[in-house]
Structures are given as structure tokens and as C-alpha cells.
Design a protein around this motif. Structure first.
Motif, PDB file in Angstrom:
ATOM      1  N   ARG A   1      -2.884 -11.223   1.725  1.00 21.20           N
ATOM      2  CA  ARG A   1      -1.679 -10.378   1.641  1.00 21.20           C
ATOM      3  C   ARG A   1      -2.059  -8.980   1.166  1.00 21.20           C
ATOM      4  O   ARG A   1      -1.658  -7.982   1.757  1.00 21.20           O
ATOM      5  N   LYS A   2      -2.834  -8.937   0.098  1.00 18.04           N
ATOM      6  CA  LYS A   2      -3.249  -7.647  -0.454  1.00 18.04           C
ATOM      7  C   LYS A   2      -4.087  -6.879   0.561  1.00 18.04           C
ATOM      8  O   LYS A   2      -3.935  -5.667   0.733  1.00 18.04           O
ATOM      9  N   GLU A   3      -4.966  -7.580   1.248  1.00 16.28           N
ATOM     10  CA  GLU A   3      -5.828  -6.945   2.240  1.00 16.28           C
ATOM     11  C   GLU A   3      -5.017  -6.366   3.400  1.00 16.28           C
ATOM     12  O   GLU A   3      -5.308  -5.268   3.892  1.00 16.28           O
ATOM     13  N   ILE A   4      -3.977  -7.057   3.823  1.00 19.39           N
ATOM     14  CA  ILE A   4      -3.126  -6.577   4.910  1.00 19.39           C
ATOM     15  C   ILE A   4      -2.426  -5.286   4.499  1.00 19.39           C
ATOM     16  O   ILE A   4      -2.438  -4.290   5.227  1.00 19.39           O
ATOM     17  N   ILE A   5      -1.817  -5.292   3.320  1.00 15.24           N
ATOM     18  CA  ILE A   5      -1.109  -4.096   2.847  1.00 15.24           C
ATOM     19  C   ILE A   5      -2.072  -2.927   2.726  1.00 15.24           C
ATOM     20  O   ILE A   5      -1.795  -1.814   3.191  1.00 15.24           O
ATOM     21  N   SER A   6      -3.213  -3.181   2.123  1.00 10.39           N
ATOM     22  CA  SER A   6      -4.210  -2.130   1.908  1.00 10.39           C
ATOM     23  C   SER A   6      -4.695  -1.544   3.218  1.00 10.39           C
ATOM     24  O   SER A   6      -4.806  -0.319   3.372  1.00 10.39           O
ATOM     25  N   ARG A   7      -4.965  -2.383   4.191  1.00  8.01           N
ATOM     26  CA  ARG A   7      -5.467  -1.922   5.490  1.00  8.01           C
ATOM     27  C   ARG A   7      -4.413  -1.102   6.221  1.00  8.01           C
ATOM     28  O   ARG A   7      -4.697  -0.042   6.773  1.00  8.01           O
ATOM     29  N   VAL A   8      -3.176  -1.585   6.214  1.00  8.80           N
ATOM     30  CA  VAL A   8      -2.092  -0.855   6.869  1.00  8.80           C
ATOM     31  C   VAL A   8      -1.910   0.507   6.203  1.00  8.80           C
ATOM     32  O   VAL A   8      -1.805   1.533   6.880  1.00  8.80           O
ATOM     33  N   LYS A   9      -1.908   0.527   4.885  1.00 12.48           N
ATOM     34  CA  LYS A   9      -1.762   1.790   4.139  1.00 12.48           C
ATOM     35  C   LYS A   9      -2.882   2.760   4.517  1.00 12.48           C
ATOM     36  O   LYS A   9      -2.632   3.922   4.820  1.00 12.48           O
ATOM     37  N   HIS A  10      -4.117   2.281   4.498  1.00 12.28           N
ATOM     38  CA  HIS A  10      -5.269   3.115   4.810  1.00 12.28           C
ATOM     39  C   HIS A  10      -5.184   3.679   6.227  1.00 12.28           C
ATOM     40  O   HIS A  10      -5.414   4.875   6.453  1.00 12.28           O
ATOM     41  N   GLU A  11      -4.875   2.833   7.184  1.00 11.75           N
ATOM     42  CA  GLU A  11      -4.829   3.263   8.581  1.00 11.75           C
ATOM     43  C   GLU A  11      -3.660   4.219   8.841  1.00 11.75           C
ATOM     44  O   GLU A  11      -3.790   5.150   9.640  1.00 11.75           O
ATOM     45  N   LEU A  12      -2.534   4.006   8.172  1.00 14.59           N
ATOM     46  CA  LEU A  12      -1.416   4.945   8.302  1.00 14.59           C
ATOM     47  C   LEU A  12      -1.803   6.318   7.765  1.00 14.59           C
ATOM     48  O   LEU A  12      -1.507   7.343   8.386  1.00 14.59           O
ATOM     49  N   GLU A  13      -2.482   6.339   6.621  1.00 12.60           N
ATOM     50  CA  GLU A  13      -2.926   7.619   6.061  1.00 12.60           C
ATOM     51  C   GLU A  13      -3.901   8.314   7.004  1.00 12.60           C
ATOM     52  O   GLU A  13      -3.795   9.517   7.237  1.00 12.60           O
ATOM     53  N   LYS A  14      -4.839   7.548   7.543  1.00 13.93           N
ATOM     54  CA  LYS A  14      -5.822   8.082   8.484  1.00 13.93           C
ATOM     55  C   LYS A  14      -5.147   8.657   9.736  1.00 13.93           C
ATOM     56  O   LYS A  14      -5.612   9.633  10.308  1.00 13.93           O
ATOM     57  N   ALA A  15      -4.032   8.051  10.137  1.00 11.61           N
ATOM     58  CA  ALA A  15      -3.313   8.481  11.332  1.00 11.61           C
ATOM     59  C   ALA A  15      -2.348   9.636  11.048  1.00 11.61           C
ATOM     60  O   ALA A  15      -1.612  10.064  11.941  1.00 11.61           O
ATOM     61  N   GLY A  16      -2.341  10.129   9.818  1.00 10.96           N
ATOM     62  CA  GLY A  16      -1.488  11.269   9.495  1.00 10.96           C
ATOM     63  C   GLY A  16      -0.149  10.915   8.880  1.00 10.96           C
ATOM     64  O   GLY A  16       0.780  11.720   8.888  1.00 10.96           O
ATOM     65  N   TYR A  17      -0.042   9.724   8.319  1.00 14.61           N
ATOM     66  CA  TYR A  17       1.195   9.284   7.681  1.00 14.61           C
ATOM     67  C   TYR A  17       0.959   8.984   6.197  1.00 14.61           C
ATOM     68  O   TYR A  17       1.047   7.844   5.755  1.00 14.61           O
ATOM     69  N   PRO A  18       0.663  10.025   5.418  1.00 13.14           N
ATOM     70  CA  PRO A  18       0.469   9.791   3.978  1.00 13.14           C
ATOM     71  C   PRO A  18       1.819   9.462   3.324  1.00 13.14           C
ATOM     72  O   PRO A  18       2.862   9.934   3.775  1.00 13.14           O
TER      73      PRO A  18
ATOM     74  N   LYS B   1       1.372  -3.198  -5.289  1.00 14.25           N
ATOM     75  CA  LYS B   1       1.259  -1.805  -5.744  1.00 14.25           C
ATOM     76  C   LYS B   1      -0.183  -1.322  -5.603  1.00 14.25           C
ATOM     77  O   LYS B   1      -0.431  -0.228  -5.089  1.00 14.25           O
ATOM     78  N   GLU B   2      -1.114  -2.120  -6.064  1.00 17.61           N
ATOM     79  CA  GLU B   2      -2.527  -1.752  -5.991  1.00 17.61           C
ATOM     80  C   GLU B   2      -2.967  -1.508  -4.546  1.00 17.61           C
ATOM     81  O   GLU B   2      -3.790  -0.639  -4.273  1.00 17.61           O
ATOM     82  N   ALA B   3      -2.384  -2.247  -3.625  1.00 17.63           N
ATOM     83  CA  ALA B   3      -2.735  -2.118  -2.208  1.00 17.63           C
ATOM     84  C   ALA B   3      -2.032  -0.938  -1.534  1.00 17.63           C
ATOM     85  O   ALA B   3      -2.394  -0.560  -0.434  1.00 17.63           O
ATOM     86  N   GLY B   4      -1.015  -0.378  -2.187  1.00 16.43           N
ATOM     87  CA  GLY B   4      -0.366   0.805  -1.641  1.00 16.43           C
ATOM     88  C   GLY B   4       1.112   0.696  -1.330  1.00 16.43           C
ATOM     89  O   GLY B   4       1.713   1.649  -0.847  1.00 16.43           O
ATOM     90  N   ALA B   5       1.730  -0.448  -1.592  1.00 20.22           N
ATOM     91  CA  ALA B   5       3.178  -0.580  -1.354  1.00 20.22           C
ATOM     92  C   ALA B   5       3.946   0.121  -2.467  1.00 20.22           C
ATOM     93  O   ALA B   5       3.520   0.135  -3.618  1.00 20.22           O
ATOM     94  N   GLN B   6       5.079   0.685  -2.110  1.00 26.09           N
ATOM     95  CA  GLN B   6       5.903   1.381  -3.098  1.00 26.09           C
ATOM     96  C   GLN B   6       7.060   0.537  -3.633  1.00 26.09           C
ATOM     97  O   GLN B   6       7.635   0.862  -4.660  1.00 26.09           O
ATOM     98  N   TRP B   7       7.423  -0.530  -2.920  1.00 25.00           N
ATOM     99  CA  TRP B   7       8.510  -1.413  -3.333  1.00 25.00           C
ATOM    100  C   TRP B   7       8.117  -2.862  -3.066  1.00 25.00           C
ATOM    101  O   TRP B   7       7.308  -3.137  -2.192  1.00 25.00           O
ATOM    102  N   GLY B   8       8.758  -3.766  -3.796  1.00 28.16           N
ATOM    103  CA  GLY B   8       8.549  -5.188  -3.573  1.00 28.16           C
ATOM    104  C   GLY B   8       9.852  -5.858  -3.172  1.00 28.16           C
ATOM    105  O   GLY B   8      10.894  -5.624  -3.788  1.00 28.16           O
ATOM    106  N   LEU B   9       9.790  -6.660  -2.138  1.00 26.41           N
ATOM    107  CA  LEU B   9      10.949  -7.381  -1.621  1.00 26.41           C
ATOM    108  C   LEU B   9      10.894  -8.808  -2.165  1.00 26.41           C
ATOM    109  O   LEU B   9       9.934  -9.533  -1.896  1.00 26.41           O
ATOM    110  N   CYS B  10      11.913  -9.217  -2.912  1.00 26.21           N
ATOM    111  CA  CYS B  10      11.885 -10.513  -3.602  1.00 26.21           C
ATOM    112  C   CYS B  10      13.077 -11.382  -3.228  1.00 26.21           C
ATOM    113  O   CYS B  10      14.229 -11.008  -3.472  1.00 26.21           O
ATOM    114  N   LEU B  11      12.789 -12.544  -2.667  1.00 24.16           N
ATOM    115  CA  LEU B  11      13.819 -13.551  -2.422  1.00 24.16           C
ATOM    116  C   LEU B  11      14.207 -14.217  -3.734  1.00 24.16           C
ATOM    117  O   LEU B  11      13.379 -14.363  -4.636  1.00 24.16           O
ATOM    118  N   ALA B  12      15.443 -14.652  -3.827  1.00 25.86           N
ATOM    119  CA  ALA B  12      15.859 -15.453  -4.984  1.00 25.86           C
ATOM    120  C   ALA B  12      15.126 -16.785  -4.955  1.00 25.86           C
ATOM    121  O   ALA B  12      14.885 -17.343  -3.883  1.00 25.86           O
TER     122      ALA B  12
END
Length: 145
Positions: free
Chosen positions: A36-53, A77-88
Motif C-alpha cells: 500500500r505504501k509503495e503504491i502511494i509513494s510511486r504514484v506520488k513520485h510519478e505525478l511529480e515527475k510528470a509536472g503535478y507537484p 502520509k510518509e508516502a505522500g498522501a495528504q488525507w486518509g479515507l477511513c471506513l467505520a
């Protein structure tokens, strides 16, 4: 990871203004916590690389207990997400009360390093319904958005 990142970039280029990663479309239940952490981190990194900081990323953090949810929020958060979505928490659905939902979300939000979004989805949370009055109480918490 490559496909997930390419898809995120495609969505950003198409005008989508933020993404939920590891939500209820199926991927979250099929990967480990480390993945999960790796997915978020990779997406964050690639978005930044593509011009979406600072592209808005919301991470799904669905677990049944407070400590594990907080751990997932910290990893998100460490991987780059700004919010967390939590089910009850809904494993013991017939024992869940609105007061219990308020206490659970407050306990999570008190320790979450990122703002918490309440994910109200009865279809995947054992038909737990969150009452409008419960949302109103939770909205008073400064770390619940």
C-alpha cells in the motif's frame, strides 16, 4: 506499480483534480500494508515527475482497529498522501452504535498525522449507517474533514 502510476498521470492529464488510492474499487484488499505504501509513494513520485507537484492524494486506510488505522495513516502520509479515507469499523455491525462511531473516529483523528475523511459506504461496511447527527458531531473535530 508502473500501470497504477500511468493511470494516475492519465487521470491528472484528463482534468481529474485528485485521486483516491486504495479505496473500495478492489485493490486495497489484495495488497499488503507495505505494498500500500509503495503504491502511494510511486504514484506520488510519478505525478511529480510528470509536472503535478502537490497533486491531491487521498489514501484508503480501511481497518477495523484504531492503532492499525493510525499506522496506515502515518504510512500514507510518509508516502505522500495528504488525507486518509477511513471506513467505520463494522465487523461487529449489530453492536455498533452512533456513540461508538463517534468515539472511534475521534480516537483515530486525535492521533492521525493527516486529516481524516469519513468514508460512509454501508455496502462495504456491513451495512453500518452513519447518522447525519453523527456527522455533525464528528465535523467539530479539527482533524476530520
Amino acid at each position: 506499480l508502473e500501470t497504477q502510476a500511468r493511470h494516475a498521470i492519465h487521470l491528472a492529464k484528463s482534468g481529474i483534480r485528485g485521486l483516491v488510492i486504495l479505496g473500495s474499487t478492489g485493490e486495497a484488499v489484495h495488497v499488503t500494508t507495505a505494498e500500500r505504501k509503495e503504491i502511494i509513494s510511486r504514484v506520488k513520485h510519478e505525478l511529480e515527475k510528470a509536472g503535478y507537484p502537490n497533486y491531491p492524494l487521498i489514501a484508503g486506510t480501511a481497518t477495523q482497529n484504531i492503532d492499525e488505522t493510525i499506522e496506515m495513516l502515518a504510512a500514507a502520509k510518509e508516502a505522500g498522501a495528504q488525507w486518509g479515507l477511513c471506513l467505520a469499523p463494522a465487523y461487529f455491525a449489530t453492536a455498533v452504535s452512533q456513540e461508538g462511531i463517534v468515539k472511534w473516529y475521534n480516537a483515530v483523528a486525535n492521533k492521525s498525522p493527516i486529516p481524516v475523511m469519513i468514508y460512509h459506504y454501508p455496502g462495504v461496511s456491513n451495512n453500518i449507517a452513519i447518522a447525519p447527527s453523527t456527522f455533525a458531531k464528528l465535523a467539530a473535530h479539527p482533524n476530520i474533514v
